[in-house]
Design a protein around this motif. Structure first.
Motif, mmCIF file in Angstrom:
data_model
loop_
_atom_site.group_PDB
_atom_site.id
_atom_site.type_symbol
_atom_site.label_atom_id
_atom_site.label_comp_id
_atom_site.label_asym_id
_atom_site.label_seq_id
_atom_site.Cartn_x
_atom_site.Cartn_y
_atom_site.Cartn_z
ATOM 1 N N ARG A 1 53.626 46.814 34.300
ATOM 2 C CA ARG A 1 52.425 47.182 33.455
ATOM 3 C C ARG A 1 51.198 46.435 33.770
ATOM 4 O O ARG A 1 51.244 45.102 33.680
ATOM 5 C CB ARG A 1 52.554 47.209 31.930
ATOM 6 C CG ARG A 1 53.792 47.913 31.334
ATOM 7 C CD ARG A 1 53.974 47.995 29.807
ATOM 8 N NE ARG A 1 54.028 46.450 29.494
ATOM 9 C CZ ARG A 1 53.269 46.364 28.241
ATOM 10 N NH1 ARG A 1 52.475 47.321 27.605
ATOM 11 N NH2 ARG A 1 53.082 45.065 27.787
ATOM 12 N N TYR A 2 50.045 46.924 34.232
ATOM 13 C CA TYR A 2 49.000 46.350 34.708
ATOM 14 C C TYR A 2 47.730 46.911 34.027
ATOM 15 O O TYR A 2 47.367 48.095 33.546
ATOM 16 C CB TYR A 2 48.516 46.499 36.220
ATOM 17 C CG TYR A 2 49.809 46.144 37.133
ATOM 18 C CD1 TYR A 2 50.023 44.821 37.448
ATOM 19 C CD2 TYR A 2 50.526 47.180 37.615
ATOM 20 C CE1 TYR A 2 50.981 44.750 38.291
ATOM 21 C CE2 TYR A 2 51.759 46.869 38.410
ATOM 22 C CZ TYR A 2 51.933 45.583 38.811
ATOM 23 O OH TYR A 2 52.938 45.460 39.516
ATOM 24 N N GLU A 3 47.026 45.719 33.638
ATOM 25 C CA GLU A 3 45.392 45.948 33.296
ATOM 26 C C GLU A 3 44.678 45.962 34.410
ATOM 27 O O GLU A 3 44.598 44.965 35.240
ATOM 28 C CB GLU A 3 44.973 45.108 32.199
ATOM 29 C CG GLU A 3 43.641 44.703 32.106
ATOM 30 C CD GLU A 3 42.729 45.727 31.282
ATOM 31 O OE1 GLU A 3 41.483 45.615 31.200
ATOM 32 O OE2 GLU A 3 43.495 46.896 30.891
ATOM 33 N N VAL A 4 43.982 47.018 34.662
ATOM 34 C CA VAL A 4 43.373 47.099 36.032
ATOM 35 C C VAL A 4 41.714 47.215 35.501
ATOM 36 O O VAL A 4 41.453 48.160 34.985
ATOM 37 C CB VAL A 4 43.726 48.506 36.764
ATOM 38 C CG1 VAL A 4 42.685 48.316 38.110
ATOM 39 C CG2 VAL A 4 45.161 48.332 37.215
ATOM 40 N N VAL A 5 40.900 46.301 36.222
ATOM 41 C CA VAL A 5 39.665 46.057 36.149
ATOM 42 C C VAL A 5 38.943 46.379 37.446
ATOM 43 O O VAL A 5 39.292 46.113 38.401
ATOM 44 C CB VAL A 5 39.102 44.825 35.425
ATOM 45 C CG1 VAL A 5 37.810 44.869 35.439
ATOM 46 C CG2 VAL A 5 40.069 44.425 34.321
ATOM 47 N N VAL A 6 37.829 47.418 37.221
ATOM 48 C CA VAL A 6 37.327 47.844 38.420
ATOM 49 C C VAL A 6 35.947 47.282 38.496
ATOM 50 O O VAL A 6 35.099 47.435 37.488
ATOM 51 C CB VAL A 6 37.125 49.556 38.309
ATOM 52 C CG1 VAL A 6 36.244 50.031 39.320
ATOM 53 C CG2 VAL A 6 38.491 50.189 38.102
ATOM 54 N N LEU A 7 35.836 46.557 39.494
ATOM 55 C CA LEU A 7 34.433 45.776 39.884
ATOM 56 C C LEU A 7 33.768 46.601 40.895
ATOM 57 O O LEU A 7 34.005 47.934 41.322
ATOM 58 C CB LEU A 7 34.647 44.379 40.247
ATOM 59 C CG LEU A 7 35.348 43.442 39.444
ATOM 60 C CD1 LEU A 7 35.545 42.108 39.727
ATOM 61 C CD2 LEU A 7 34.208 43.421 38.119
ATOM 62 N N LYS A 8 32.604 45.955 41.492
ATOM 63 C CA LYS A 8 31.787 46.844 42.491
ATOM 64 C C LYS A 8 32.535 47.321 43.761
ATOM 65 O O LYS A 8 32.263 48.136 44.292
ATOM 66 C CB LYS A 8 30.640 45.845 42.722
ATOM 67 C CG LYS A 8 29.797 46.089 43.938
ATOM 68 C CD LYS A 8 28.510 45.203 44.038
ATOM 69 C CE LYS A 8 27.816 45.510 45.512
ATOM 70 N NZ LYS A 8 28.638 45.332 46.520
ATOM 71 N N ASP A 9 33.660 46.277 44.169
ATOM 72 C CA ASP A 9 34.171 46.554 45.543
ATOM 73 C C ASP A 9 35.746 46.570 45.281
ATOM 74 O O ASP A 9 36.276 47.017 46.117
ATOM 75 C CB ASP A 9 33.714 45.498 46.333
ATOM 76 C CG ASP A 9 32.267 45.374 46.501
ATOM 77 O OD1 ASP A 9 31.782 46.367 47.082
ATOM 78 O OD2 ASP A 9 31.712 44.474 46.899
ATOM 79 N N ARG B 1 33.022 46.959 32.555
ATOM 80 C CA ARG B 1 33.616 47.904 31.309
ATOM 81 C C ARG B 1 34.516 48.817 31.554
ATOM 82 O O ARG B 1 34.847 49.621 31.046
ATOM 83 C CB ARG B 1 32.555 48.585 30.634
ATOM 84 C CG ARG B 1 31.461 49.462 31.362
ATOM 85 C CD ARG B 1 30.300 49.875 30.308
ATOM 86 N NE ARG B 1 29.244 50.610 30.916
ATOM 87 C CZ ARG B 1 28.244 49.906 31.715
ATOM 88 N NH1 ARG B 1 28.104 48.629 31.582
ATOM 89 N NH2 ARG B 1 27.338 50.561 32.009
ATOM 90 N N VAL B 2 34.814 49.193 33.125
ATOM 91 C CA VAL B 2 35.558 50.153 33.663
ATOM 92 C C VAL B 2 36.927 49.536 33.648
ATOM 93 O O VAL B 2 37.320 48.550 34.399
ATOM 94 C CB VAL B 2 35.071 50.446 34.873
ATOM 95 C CG1 VAL B 2 35.807 51.667 35.593
ATOM 96 C CG2 VAL B 2 33.590 50.912 34.823
ATOM 97 N N GLN B 3 38.043 50.021 32.995
ATOM 98 C CA GLN B 3 39.387 49.691 32.811
ATOM 99 C C GLN B 3 40.135 50.506 32.498
ATOM 100 O O GLN B 3 40.010 51.695 31.859
ATOM 101 C CB GLN B 3 39.189 48.301 31.771
ATOM 102 C CG GLN B 3 38.869 48.809 30.416
ATOM 103 C CD GLN B 3 39.139 47.819 29.281
ATOM 104 O OE1 GLN B 3 40.105 46.958 29.440
ATOM 105 N NE2 GLN B 3 38.239 47.566 28.491
ATOM 106 N N LEU B 4 41.380 50.439 32.837
ATOM 107 C CA LEU B 4 42.481 51.225 32.457
ATOM 108 C C LEU B 4 43.759 50.583 32.524
ATOM 109 O O LEU B 4 44.223 49.579 33.363
ATOM 110 C CB LEU B 4 42.369 52.562 33.297
ATOM 111 C CG LEU B 4 43.067 52.694 34.825
ATOM 112 C CD1 LEU B 4 43.379 53.970 35.313
ATOM 113 C CD2 LEU B 4 42.055 51.834 35.717
ATOM 114 N N GLU B 5 44.710 51.251 32.291
ATOM 115 C CA GLU B 5 46.259 50.676 32.222
ATOM 116 C C GLU B 5 47.068 51.512 33.324
ATOM 117 O O GLU B 5 46.879 52.938 33.492
ATOM 118 C CB GLU B 5 47.020 50.762 30.843
ATOM 119 C CG GLU B 5 48.562 50.241 31.151
ATOM 120 C CD GLU B 5 49.420 50.228 29.839
ATOM 121 O OE1 GLU B 5 50.758 50.325 29.977
ATOM 122 O OE2 GLU B 5 48.754 50.198 28.553
#
Length: 265
Positions: free
Chosen positions: A52-60, A247-251
């Motif tokens: 299980r991963y918390e995925v955080v989306v950054l600029k790149d 603030r862009v995130q998903l599991e």
């Protein structure tokens, strides 16, 4: 007099050279992936176990944090490689809706409201407007929307609401809905304020926040603050610098060689 001018000119050249050198240094300094030195490329597990991963989306990059290993950063994918993941992200919106099927209501946040509304799921009629009593907000100084974070616990009748101007999480008992309004349980102060701009960033950089429960209800992740809150102790157990700047995130759960996206509340 000429000596004074010569000294002034020499000093000006030194200052200009120093500024130019600093400008070159800071402009060429690279930002590490996921804002952590040594972050490698994420590889899909092949051990057949559930991850299980918390995925955080950054600029790149999309940054993968292992939920079951104390939120450890285990790798990153460039956004060019993460199309399969980005397709699962909800569209950005200043208005948020969270559906509570059990109590037949919808929770809504919007611009201009420090708090949230409770609507009838069947008719859309407003039932309650919930304000954060004792907390204030000046709309002229933002952020707006001020409550850009709502998350319903998957394992209990508990709603978590974000108060970005005051950098606080408000917890509500919603078990009596729709017959009675939500009851505030606790206020949790964030370890990092939701203010200023995300960095690195290219557009819509002002921090406004987001909230996400893990699918088992154990953690709440706070976008634009970075806090990871244990829902049992109601205390922050980690702070992720990548999540402080996004603030862009998903599991994402990796199960039997495939990505599974638990549906957020």
């Amino acid at each position: 007099m000429s000596r004074v001018w010569l000294r002034a000119a020499a000093l000006a050249l030194v200052v200009a050279g120093t500024i130019a050198g600093l400008t070159i240094y800071f402009s060429t300094e690279t930002v590490p992936r996921c804002l952590v030195s040594g972050a490698g490329t994420w590889r899909a597990p092949k051990d057949g176990k559930k991850h299980r991963y918390e995925v955080v989306v950054l600029k790149d990059d999309a940054c993968f944090f292992d939920m079951d290993r104390k939120q450890k950063l285990v790798g990153a994918l460039s956004l060019e490689q993460a199309g399969w993941l980005l397709a699962a992200l909800p569209p950005r919106s200043d208005t948020l809706h969270v559906t509570d099927q059990q109590h037949r209501v919808v929770y809504e946040t919007r611009r201009g409201l420090l708090g949230f509304r409770v609507l009838s799921l069947q008719t859309g009629r407003p039932l309650y407007v919930v304000h954060y009593v004792g907390f204030t907000w000046n709309p002229r100084f933002g952020p707006d929307p001020p409550s850009h974070g709502l998350s319903l616990a998957p394992d209990r009748p508990e709603l978590w609401a974000l108060d970005a101007p005051n950098s606080v999480l408000h917890l509500f008992d919603v078990s009596a809905l729709p017959g009675a309004a939500p009851v505030r349980l606790e206020d949790i102060r964030l370890s990092k304020p939701i203010s200023g701009d995300e960095s690195p960033c290219t557009s819509s950089c002002g921090r406004i926040g987001s909230l996400l429960h893990s699918s088992d209800g154990r953690f709440v992740y706070v976008g634009d603050s970075g806090d990871v809150v244990d829902t049992r102790t109601r205390e922050a157990v980690a702070n992720l610098e990548a999540l402080h700047n996004s603030r862009v995130q998903l599991e994402v759960d990796w199960v039997k060689g495939k990505a599974v996206f638990p549906r957020p509340s």
